[in-house]
Design a protein around this motif. Structure first.
Motif, PDB file in Angstrom:
ATOM      1  N   ALA A 172       0.898   2.698   4.719  1.00 34.49           N
ATOM      2  CA  ALA A 172       1.929   2.424   3.708  1.00 34.49           C
ATOM      3  C   ALA A 172       1.523   3.008   2.362  1.00 34.49           C
ATOM      4  N   ILE A 173       0.262   2.810   1.978  1.00 35.35           N
ATOM      5  CA  ILE A 173      -0.222   3.344   0.700  1.00 35.35           C
ATOM      6  C   ILE A 173      -0.206   4.869   0.722  1.00 35.35           C
ATOM      7  N   THR A 174      -0.641   5.460   1.826  1.00 35.84           N
ATOM      8  CA  THR A 174      -0.710   6.914   1.937  1.00 35.84           C
ATOM      9  C   THR A 174       0.671   7.545   1.837  1.00 35.84           C
ATOM     10  N   LEU A 175       1.636   6.979   2.546  1.00 33.09           N
ATOM     11  CA  LEU A 175       2.984   7.531   2.511  1.00 33.09           C
ATOM     12  C   LEU A 175       3.627   7.337   1.138  1.00 33.09           C
ATOM     13  N   PHE A 176       3.387   6.184   0.521  1.00 37.28           N
ATOM     14  CA  PHE A 176       3.968   5.911  -0.804  1.00 37.28           C
ATOM     15  C   PHE A 176       3.427   6.880  -1.848  1.00 37.28           C
ATOM     16  N   THR A 177       2.142   7.174  -1.767  1.00 36.64           N
ATOM     17  CA  THR A 177       1.500   8.031  -2.761  1.00 36.64           C
ATOM     18  C   THR A 177       1.531   9.506  -2.370  1.00 36.64           C
ATOM     19  N   ARG A 178       2.105   9.804  -1.217  1.00 39.41           N
ATOM     20  CA  ARG A 178       2.274  11.172  -0.737  1.00 39.41           C
ATOM     21  C   ARG A 178       0.935  11.879  -0.541  1.00 39.41           C
ATOM     22  N   GLU A 179      -0.070  11.130  -0.102  1.00 44.00           N
ATOM     23  CA  GLU A 179      -1.343  11.739   0.246  1.00 44.00           C
ATOM     24  C   GLU A 179      -1.255  12.308   1.664  1.00 44.00           C
ATOM     25  N   ASP A 180      -2.299  13.002   2.063  1.00 40.52           N
ATOM     26  CA  ASP A 180      -2.344  13.648   3.369  1.00 40.52           C
ATOM     27  C   ASP A 180      -2.325  12.593   4.483  1.00 40.52           C
ATOM     28  N   PRO A 181      -1.295  12.573   5.343  1.00 42.52           N
ATOM     29  CA  PRO A 181      -1.241  11.549   6.399  1.00 42.52           C
ATOM     30  C   PRO A 181      -2.351  11.676   7.430  1.00 42.52           C
ATOM     31  N   TRP A 182      -2.979  12.850   7.517  1.00 38.80           N
ATOM     32  CA  TRP A 182      -4.084  13.002   8.459  1.00 38.80           C
ATOM     33  C   TRP A 182      -5.303  12.184   8.058  1.00 38.80           C
ATOM     34  N   THR A 183      -5.299  11.640   6.837  1.00 40.64           N
ATOM     35  CA  THR A 183      -6.421  10.797   6.427  1.00 40.64           C
ATOM     36  C   THR A 183      -6.305   9.375   6.977  1.00 40.64           C
ATOM     37  N   ILE A 184      -5.150   9.001   7.483  1.00 44.60           N
ATOM     38  CA  ILE A 184      -4.953   7.615   7.931  1.00 44.60           C
ATOM     39  C   ILE A 184      -5.908   7.237   9.056  1.00 44.60           C
ATOM     40  N   PRO A 185      -6.022   8.023  10.145  1.00 44.95           N
ATOM     41  CA  PRO A 185      -6.963   7.627  11.207  1.00 44.95           C
ATOM     42  C   PRO A 185      -8.426   7.661  10.780  1.00 44.95           C
ATOM     43  N   LEU A 186      -8.716   8.329   9.666  1.00 43.73           N
ATOM     44  CA  LEU A 186     -10.089   8.365   9.156  1.00 43.73           C
ATOM     45  C   LEU A 186     -10.429   7.134   8.323  1.00 43.73           C
ATOM     46  N   HIS A 187      -9.464   6.241   8.162  1.00 38.85           N
ATOM     47  CA  HIS A 187      -9.592   5.154   7.190  1.00 38.85           C
ATOM     48  C   HIS A 187     -10.864   4.313   7.337  1.00 38.85           C
ATOM     49  N   PRO A 188     -11.225   3.799   8.529  1.00 41.20           N
ATOM     50  CA  PRO A 188     -12.448   2.987   8.597  1.00 41.20           C
ATOM     51  C   PRO A 188     -13.689   3.748   8.130  1.00 41.20           C
ATOM     52  N   LEU A 189     -13.765   5.034   8.489  1.00 38.77           N
ATOM     53  CA  LEU A 189     -14.914   5.833   8.064  1.00 38.77           C
ATOM     54  C   LEU A 189     -14.883   6.068   6.556  1.00 38.77           C
ATOM     55  N   THR A 190     -13.687   6.245   5.985  1.00 41.87           N
ATOM     56  CA  THR A 190     -13.554   6.406   4.536  1.00 41.87           C
ATOM     57  C   THR A 190     -14.116   5.197   3.793  1.00 41.87           C
ATOM     58  N   VAL A 191     -13.766   3.997   4.256  1.00 40.76           N
ATOM     59  CA  VAL A 191     -14.245   2.778   3.608  1.00 40.76           C
ATOM     60  C   VAL A 191     -15.749   2.628   3.802  1.00 40.76           C
ATOM     61  N   ALA A 192     -16.237   2.933   4.998  1.00 41.63           N
ATOM     62  CA  ALA A 192     -17.678   2.838   5.249  1.00 41.63           C
ATOM     63  C   ALA A 192     -18.449   3.788   4.339  1.00 41.63           C
ATOM     64  N   LEU A 193     -17.946   5.010   4.173  1.00 39.46           N
ATOM     65  CA  LEU A 193     -18.612   5.968   3.288  1.00 39.46           C
ATOM     66  C   LEU A 193     -18.569   5.509   1.838  1.00 39.46           C
ATOM     67  N   ALA A 194     -17.447   4.924   1.424  1.00 39.82           N
ATOM     68  CA  ALA A 194     -17.341   4.427   0.056  1.00 39.82           C
ATOM     69  C   ALA A 194     -18.373   3.342  -0.210  1.00 39.82           C
ATOM     70  N   LEU A 195     -18.548   2.433   0.740  1.00 34.93           N
ATOM     71  CA  LEU A 195     -19.552   1.384   0.566  1.00 34.93           C
ATOM     72  C   LEU A 195     -20.963   1.968   0.566  1.00 34.93           C
ATOM     73  N   ALA A 196     -21.211   2.953   1.422  1.00 33.51           N
ATOM     74  CA  ALA A 196     -22.521   3.602   1.432  1.00 33.51           C
ATOM     75  C   ALA A 196     -22.802   4.272   0.090  1.00 33.51           C
ATOM     76  N   LEU A 197     -21.799   4.916  -0.472  1.00 34.57           N
ATOM     77  CA  LEU A 197     -21.960   5.562  -1.778  1.00 34.57           C
ATOM     78  C   LEU A 197     -22.296   4.534  -2.853  1.00 34.57           C
ATOM     79  N   GLN A 198     -21.580   3.424  -2.858  1.00 39.49           N
ATOM     80  CA  GLN A 198     -21.805   2.402  -3.880  1.00 39.49           C
ATOM     81  C   GLN A 198     -23.197   1.774  -3.737  1.00 39.49           C
ATOM     82  N   TRP A 199     -23.606   1.480  -2.510  1.00 42.00           N
ATOM     83  CA  TRP A 199     -24.936   0.898  -2.306  1.00 42.00           C
ATOM     84  C   TRP A 199     -26.031   1.907  -2.672  1.00 42.00           C
ATOM     85  N   ASN A 200     -25.802   3.179  -2.375  1.00 37.65           N
ATOM     86  CA  ASN A 200     -26.772   4.209  -2.756  1.00 37.65           C
ATOM     87  C   ASN A 200     -26.904   4.284  -4.270  1.00 37.65           C
ATOM     88  N   ALA A 201     -25.764   4.194  -4.959  1.00 41.22           N
ATOM     89  CA  ALA A 201     -25.807   4.231  -6.424  1.00 41.22           C
ATOM     90  C   ALA A 201     -26.530   3.025  -6.996  1.00 41.22           C
TER      91      ALA A 201
END
Length: 371
Positions: free
Chosen positions: A322-351
Protein backbone atom coordinates in the motif's frame (compact mmCIF):
# COMPACT_ATOMS: atom_id res chain seq x y z
CA UNK A 1 5.97 -20.41 19.08
CA UNK A 2 2.24 -19.72 18.82
CA UNK A 3 2.68 -16.82 21.22
CA UNK A 4 5.54 -15.57 19.05
CA UNK A 5 3.31 -15.73 15.98
CA UNK A 6 0.62 -13.77 17.81
CA UNK A 7 3.19 -11.15 18.75
CA UNK A 8 4.38 -10.95 15.15
CA UNK A 9 0.81 -10.47 13.96
CA UNK A 10 0.19 -7.73 16.52
CA UNK A 11 3.41 -5.95 15.57
CA UNK A 12 2.49 -6.20 11.88
CA UNK A 13 -1.00 -4.81 12.51
CA UNK A 14 0.39 -1.69 14.24
CA UNK A 15 2.01 -0.13 11.12
CA UNK A 16 -0.86 -1.45 9.01
CA UNK A 17 -3.36 0.59 11.02
CA UNK A 18 -1.16 3.67 11.09
CA UNK A 19 -0.44 3.41 7.37
CA UNK A 20 -4.16 3.21 6.60
CA UNK A 21 -4.88 6.31 8.71
CA UNK A 22 -1.91 8.17 7.25
CA UNK A 23 -2.66 7.38 3.62
CA UNK A 24 -6.27 8.46 4.08
CA UNK A 25 -5.12 11.67 5.79
CA UNK A 26 -2.63 12.48 3.03
CA UNK A 27 -5.17 11.76 0.31
CA UNK A 28 -7.91 13.80 2.01
CA UNK A 29 -5.92 17.02 2.55
CA UNK A 30 -7.82 19.70 0.55
CA UNK A 31 -5.92 21.81 -1.94
CA UNK A 32 -5.81 25.57 -1.44
CA UNK A 33 -5.56 28.44 -3.86
CA UNK A 34 -1.95 29.24 -4.66
CA UNK A 35 -0.81 31.92 -2.20
CA UNK A 36 0.64 35.22 -3.31
CA UNK A 37 4.33 35.83 -2.81
CA UNK A 38 7.65 34.70 -4.13
CA UNK A 39 9.00 31.20 -3.44
CA UNK A 40 12.78 31.03 -3.08
CA UNK A 41 14.06 27.65 -4.31
CA UNK A 42 17.32 27.13 -2.44
CA UNK A 43 19.89 24.52 -3.47
CA UNK A 44 23.09 23.73 -1.53
CA UNK A 45 25.59 22.26 -3.97
CA UNK A 46 29.00 20.71 -3.48
CA UNK A 47 30.49 18.87 -6.47
CA UNK A 48 27.11 18.42 -8.16
CA UNK A 49 28.13 18.86 -11.80
CA UNK A 50 26.35 15.63 -12.71
CA UNK A 51 23.06 16.78 -11.15
CA UNK A 52 22.81 20.53 -11.11
CA UNK A 53 21.84 21.15 -14.75
CA UNK A 54 18.64 19.05 -14.76
CA UNK A 55 17.80 20.21 -11.24
CA UNK A 56 17.97 23.88 -12.29
CA UNK A 57 16.01 23.24 -15.48
CA UNK A 58 13.22 21.69 -13.41
CA UNK A 59 13.25 24.46 -10.78
CA UNK A 60 13.20 27.23 -13.37
CA UNK A 61 10.25 25.54 -15.12
CA UNK A 62 8.09 26.07 -12.01
CA UNK A 63 4.59 27.34 -12.69
CA UNK A 64 1.76 28.78 -10.61
CA UNK A 65 3.91 30.92 -8.36
CA UNK A 66 6.82 33.34 -8.98
CA UNK A 67 10.19 31.85 -8.04
CA UNK A 68 13.79 32.80 -7.55
CA UNK A 69 16.40 30.06 -7.60
CA UNK A 70 19.61 30.41 -5.59
CA UNK A 71 22.46 27.93 -5.65
CA UNK A 72 25.08 28.01 -2.90
CA UNK A 73 28.32 26.64 -4.30
CA UNK A 74 30.04 25.05 -1.34
CA UNK A 75 33.67 24.97 -2.50
CA UNK A 76 33.02 22.61 -5.42
CA UNK A 77 36.09 21.29 -7.20
CA UNK A 78 34.22 20.16 -10.33
CA UNK A 79 32.25 22.20 -12.84
CA UNK A 80 29.25 22.94 -10.61
CA UNK A 81 29.78 26.70 -10.39
CA UNK A 82 30.48 27.07 -14.11
CA UNK A 83 27.28 25.22 -15.04
CA UNK A 84 25.20 27.40 -12.72
CA UNK A 85 26.84 30.59 -13.92
CA UNK A 86 26.20 29.66 -17.54
CA UNK A 87 22.48 29.12 -16.92
CA UNK A 88 22.23 32.25 -14.75
CA UNK A 89 23.60 34.34 -17.61
CA UNK A 90 20.41 33.70 -19.55
CA UNK A 91 17.87 33.67 -16.68
CA UNK A 92 17.81 36.52 -14.13
CA UNK A 93 15.75 34.42 -11.72
CA UNK A 94 18.83 32.31 -10.98
CA UNK A 95 21.67 33.42 -8.70
CA UNK A 96 24.93 31.72 -7.73
CA UNK A 97 26.45 32.59 -4.38
CA UNK A 98 29.68 31.28 -2.84
CA UNK A 99 29.65 29.66 0.58
CA UNK A 100 32.23 31.10 3.02
CA UNK A 101 34.68 28.73 4.72
CA UNK A 102 32.96 26.30 7.09
CA UNK A 103 32.97 27.67 10.67
CA UNK A 104 33.73 25.43 13.60
CA UNK A 105 30.68 23.65 14.98
CA UNK A 106 28.76 23.60 11.68
CA UNK A 107 28.02 20.76 9.30
CA UNK A 108 28.39 21.57 5.63
CA UNK A 109 24.81 21.29 4.44
CA UNK A 110 23.40 23.30 7.34
CA UNK A 111 25.97 26.06 6.79
CA UNK A 112 25.17 26.22 3.07
CA UNK A 113 21.43 26.32 3.83
CA UNK A 114 22.01 29.09 6.38
CA UNK A 115 23.78 31.17 3.74
CA UNK A 116 20.94 30.51 1.32
CA UNK A 117 18.36 31.54 3.90
CA UNK A 118 20.12 34.85 4.41
CA UNK A 119 20.24 35.55 0.67
CA UNK A 120 16.63 34.59 -0.11
CA UNK A 121 13.94 37.22 -0.59
CA UNK A 122 10.87 34.99 -0.94
CA UNK A 123 7.88 34.65 1.35
CA UNK A 124 8.53 30.90 1.42
CA UNK A 125 11.92 29.19 1.37
CA UNK A 126 11.97 25.86 -0.47
CA UNK A 127 15.14 23.93 0.33
CA UNK A 128 15.85 21.09 -2.08
CA UNK A 129 18.83 18.81 -2.52
CA UNK A 130 20.82 19.08 -5.72
CA UNK A 131 19.51 15.71 -6.92
CA UNK A 132 15.82 16.66 -6.57
CA UNK A 133 13.82 17.40 -9.71
CA UNK A 134 10.77 19.53 -8.98
CA UNK A 135 7.61 19.01 -10.99
CA UNK A 136 6.39 22.22 -12.65
CA UNK A 137 3.63 22.61 -10.05
CA UNK A 138 5.77 21.39 -7.13
CA UNK A 139 6.77 24.72 -5.59
CA UNK A 140 3.26 26.17 -5.94
CA UNK A 141 1.66 23.05 -4.45
CA UNK A 142 3.91 23.10 -1.39
CA UNK A 143 3.26 26.79 -0.81
CA UNK A 144 -0.47 26.16 -1.19
CA UNK A 145 -0.28 23.26 1.27
CA UNK A 146 1.43 25.48 3.84
CA UNK A 147 -1.26 28.11 3.40
CA UNK A 148 -4.07 25.55 3.68
CA UNK A 149 -2.65 23.88 6.78
CA UNK A 150 -1.49 27.07 8.49
CA UNK A 151 1.90 25.38 8.80
CA UNK A 152 5.23 27.14 9.14
CA UNK A 153 7.01 24.13 7.61
CA UNK A 154 5.76 21.63 5.04
CA UNK A 155 7.69 18.67 3.70
CA UNK A 156 7.15 15.50 1.74
CA UNK A 157 9.13 12.61 0.33
CA UNK A 158 9.83 12.97 -3.40
CA UNK A 159 9.23 9.91 -5.53
CA UNK A 160 12.34 7.85 -4.92
CA UNK A 161 14.02 6.57 -8.08
CA UNK A 162 15.88 3.30 -7.48
CA UNK A 163 17.71 1.59 -10.33
CA UNK A 164 19.97 -0.96 -8.61
CA UNK A 165 19.34 -3.78 -6.15
CA UNK A 166 21.29 -1.94 -3.45
CA UNK A 167 19.03 1.11 -3.72
CA UNK A 168 15.89 -1.02 -3.76
CA UNK A 169 16.99 -2.77 -0.56
CA UNK A 170 17.58 0.45 1.40
CA UNK A 171 15.77 3.56 0.15
CA UNK A 172 12.17 2.29 0.71
CA UNK A 173 12.68 2.43 4.49
CA UNK A 174 12.15 6.21 4.36
CA UNK A 175 8.47 5.93 3.48
CA UNK A 176 7.90 2.85 5.64
CA UNK A 177 9.07 4.70 8.75
CA UNK A 178 7.18 7.91 7.99
CA UNK A 179 3.91 6.35 6.85
CA UNK A 180 3.94 3.22 8.97
CA UNK A 181 5.04 4.63 12.31
CA UNK A 182 4.36 8.39 12.46
CA UNK A 183 0.72 9.21 13.34
CA UNK A 184 0.13 12.03 10.84
CA UNK A 185 -3.44 12.88 11.97
CA UNK A 186 -2.13 13.32 15.54
CA UNK A 187 0.87 15.29 14.29
CA UNK A 188 -1.52 17.73 12.61
CA UNK A 189 -3.46 18.30 15.82
CA UNK A 190 -0.51 18.76 18.18
CA UNK A 191 2.73 20.75 18.08
CA UNK A 192 4.66 18.28 20.24
CA UNK A 193 8.26 18.39 18.94
CA UNK A 194 8.50 14.59 19.18
CA UNK A 195 5.94 14.35 16.37
CA UNK A 196 7.96 16.57 14.05
CA UNK A 197 9.26 14.96 10.88
CA UNK A 198 10.34 16.03 7.43
CA UNK A 199 12.32 14.79 4.45
CA UNK A 200 15.47 16.86 4.12
CA UNK A 201 15.32 16.52 0.32
CA UNK A 202 12.25 18.77 0.09
CA UNK A 203 11.42 21.28 2.85
CA UNK A 204 9.38 24.47 2.49
CA UNK A 205 9.49 26.95 5.38
CA UNK A 206 7.73 30.28 5.83
CA UNK A 207 10.58 32.80 5.73
CA UNK A 208 9.57 34.84 8.78
CA UNK A 209 9.12 31.72 10.91
CA UNK A 210 12.42 30.29 9.65
CA UNK A 211 14.34 33.34 10.75
CA UNK A 212 12.44 33.63 14.03
CA UNK A 213 13.41 30.12 15.16
CA UNK A 214 17.02 30.47 14.00
CA UNK A 215 16.74 28.44 10.83
CA UNK A 216 19.55 26.02 10.09
CA UNK A 217 21.68 27.91 12.58
CA UNK A 218 19.59 26.31 15.32
CA UNK A 219 20.69 22.85 14.14
CA UNK A 220 24.15 23.80 12.95
CA UNK A 221 25.85 20.65 14.29
CA UNK A 222 23.20 18.25 13.04
CA UNK A 223 23.55 15.70 10.24
CA UNK A 224 19.80 15.02 10.10
CA UNK A 225 17.96 18.21 9.18
CA UNK A 226 14.86 16.21 8.30
CA UNK A 227 14.44 15.31 11.97
CA UNK A 228 15.89 18.33 13.72
CA UNK A 229 14.51 21.33 11.78
CA UNK A 230 10.79 20.50 12.17
CA UNK A 231 11.32 19.88 15.87
CA UNK A 232 12.89 23.33 16.25
CA UNK A 233 9.89 24.84 14.48
CA UNK A 234 7.39 22.92 16.63
CA UNK A 235 9.29 23.81 19.80
CA UNK A 236 8.44 27.42 19.01
CA UNK A 237 4.75 26.53 19.03
CA UNK A 238 4.42 26.50 15.24
CA UNK A 239 2.78 23.80 13.14
CA UNK A 240 4.52 21.54 10.64
CA UNK A 241 2.93 19.22 8.11
CA UNK A 242 3.67 16.37 5.74
CA UNK A 243 2.12 16.08 2.30
CA UNK A 244 2.09 13.43 -0.40
CA UNK A 245 4.95 14.56 -2.63
CA UNK A 246 5.47 11.74 -5.10
CA UNK A 247 3.96 13.88 -7.87
CA UNK A 248 5.71 17.07 -6.72
CA UNK A 249 9.34 15.96 -7.16
CA UNK A 250 11.62 13.01 -7.85
CA UNK A 251 14.98 12.12 -6.37
CA UNK A 252 17.63 9.48 -6.87
CA UNK A 253 19.54 9.56 -3.61
CA UNK A 254 22.21 6.95 -4.28
CA UNK A 255 23.46 4.82 -7.15
CA UNK A 256 24.47 1.60 -5.36
CA UNK A 257 24.40 -0.24 -2.05
CA UNK A 258 27.72 1.14 -0.79
CA UNK A 259 26.54 4.74 -1.24
CA UNK A 260 23.21 3.97 0.41
CA UNK A 261 24.84 2.24 3.40
CA UNK A 262 27.26 5.13 3.92
CA UNK A 263 24.56 7.76 3.41
CA UNK A 264 22.07 6.29 5.84
CA UNK A 265 24.82 5.49 8.35
CA UNK A 266 26.05 9.08 8.63
CA UNK A 267 22.95 10.37 10.40
CA UNK A 268 21.85 7.15 12.12
CA UNK A 269 22.78 8.49 15.56
CA UNK A 270 20.21 11.26 15.18
CA UNK A 271 17.56 8.80 14.08
CA UNK A 272 17.05 5.24 15.33
CA UNK A 273 20.58 4.34 16.42
CA UNK A 274 20.51 5.45 20.05
CA UNK A 275 20.86 3.14 23.06
CA UNK A 276 17.28 3.81 24.17
CA UNK A 277 15.52 3.91 20.82
CA UNK A 278 17.12 1.11 18.84
CA UNK A 279 16.07 -1.82 21.07
CA UNK A 280 12.48 -0.60 20.83
CA UNK A 281 12.70 -0.19 17.06
CA UNK A 282 14.27 -3.63 16.77
CA UNK A 283 11.23 -5.16 18.44
CA UNK A 284 8.78 -3.09 16.37
CA UNK A 285 10.45 -3.52 13.00
CA UNK A 286 12.01 -6.93 13.49
CA UNK A 287 8.92 -8.39 15.12
CA UNK A 288 6.48 -6.97 12.60
CA UNK A 289 8.40 -7.47 9.34
CA UNK A 290 11.38 -9.84 9.74
CA UNK A 291 9.94 -12.39 12.19
CA UNK A 292 6.82 -13.34 10.14
CA UNK A 293 8.69 -14.89 7.17
CA UNK A 294 11.00 -16.72 9.58
CA UNK A 295 7.96 -18.19 11.35
CA UNK A 296 6.42 -19.18 8.01
CA UNK A 297 9.61 -21.03 7.11
CA UNK A 298 9.67 -22.72 10.51
CA UNK A 299 5.99 -23.76 10.48
CA UNK A 300 6.40 -26.89 8.25
CA UNK A 301 8.86 -28.18 10.81
CA UNK A 302 6.11 -28.10 13.43
CA UNK A 303 7.35 -24.92 15.04
CA UNK A 304 4.37 -22.66 15.64
CA UNK A 305 1.05 -21.83 14.05
CA UNK A 306 1.32 -21.57 10.26
CA UNK A 307 -1.96 -19.68 9.94
CA UNK A 308 -0.92 -16.93 12.32
CA UNK A 309 2.54 -16.71 10.75
CA UNK A 310 1.06 -16.41 7.25
CA UNK A 311 -1.40 -13.78 8.46
CA UNK A 312 1.43 -11.71 9.97
CA UNK A 313 3.46 -11.99 6.76
CA UNK A 314 0.46 -11.05 4.64
CA UNK A 315 -0.29 -7.98 6.77
CA UNK A 316 3.35 -6.87 6.61
CA UNK A 317 3.58 -7.26 2.84
CA UNK A 318 0.18 -5.64 2.23
CA UNK A 319 1.23 -2.65 4.33
CA UNK A 320 4.41 -2.31 2.34
CA UNK A 321 2.49 -2.74 -0.93
CA UNK A 322 0.00 0.00 0.00
CA UNK A 323 2.80 2.42 0.90
CA UNK A 324 4.79 1.53 -2.23
CA UNK A 325 1.86 2.04 -4.58
CA UNK A 326 0.79 5.27 -2.87
CA UNK A 327 4.28 6.75 -3.10
CA UNK A 328 4.85 5.39 -6.62
CA UNK A 329 8.03 3.56 -5.68
CA UNK A 330 9.30 0.54 -7.59
CA UNK A 331 6.79 -2.32 -7.01
CA UNK A 332 9.57 -4.87 -7.43
CA UNK A 333 10.80 -3.81 -4.00
CA UNK A 334 7.71 -5.24 -2.29
CA UNK A 335 8.85 -8.91 -2.15
CA UNK A 336 12.23 -7.69 -0.87
CA UNK A 337 10.54 -6.06 2.12
CA UNK A 338 11.64 -8.42 4.95
CA UNK A 339 15.25 -8.22 3.77
CA UNK A 340 14.99 -4.42 3.48
CA UNK A 341 13.92 -4.15 7.12
CA UNK A 342 16.58 -6.62 8.26
CA UNK A 343 19.28 -4.62 6.46
CA UNK A 344 17.98 -1.37 7.96
CA UNK A 345 18.25 -2.81 11.46
CA UNK A 346 21.73 -4.16 10.72
CA UNK A 347 22.79 -0.71 9.53
CA UNK A 348 21.44 0.97 12.66
CA UNK A 349 23.07 -1.55 15.02
CA UNK A 350 26.36 -1.21 13.12
CA UNK A 351 26.19 2.56 13.52
CA UNK A 352 25.46 2.26 17.23
CA UNK A 353 28.05 -0.40 18.12
CA UNK A 354 30.98 0.33 15.80
CA UNK A 355 33.96 2.06 17.43
CA UNK A 356 33.92 5.80 16.90
CA UNK A 357 36.70 7.06 14.67
CA UNK A 358 38.45 10.40 15.03
CA UNK A 359 36.32 11.77 12.19
CA UNK A 360 33.17 10.71 10.37
CA UNK A 361 32.79 11.24 6.62
CA UNK A 362 29.62 13.19 6.00
CA UNK A 363 28.50 15.61 3.30
CA UNK A 364 30.41 15.45 0.00
CA UNK A 365 33.77 14.36 1.36
CA UNK A 366 33.92 16.53 4.48
CA UNK A 367 34.85 15.06 7.84
CA UNK A 368 33.70 16.19 11.25
CA UNK A 369 34.79 15.18 14.77
CA UNK A 370 32.81 12.21 16.07
CA UNK A 371 30.12 13.18 18.55
Amino acid sequence: MTALALLALALALLPAGLALANLLALRARPAAAVPNGLVSILIPARNEAANIGPTLAAALASTGVPVEVIVADDHSTDGTAAIVAGIAASDPRLRLIPVPPLPAGWTGKNHACHILGEAATGRHLLFIDADVRLAPHGAAALAAAAESAGAALVSGVPRQVTATLGERLTVPMINLLLLGYLPIPLMRRLTDPALGAACGQLVLVEAEAYRRVGGHGAIRESLHDGVRLPRVVRRAGLATDLVAASDLATCRMYTDFAQAWAGFSKNAHEGLATPRALPVWTVLLGGGHVLPPLLVLAAPLGAGDATLALAALAVSLLTRAAITLFTREDPWTIPLHPLTVALALALQWNALLRPRRAGVATWKGRTYPAA
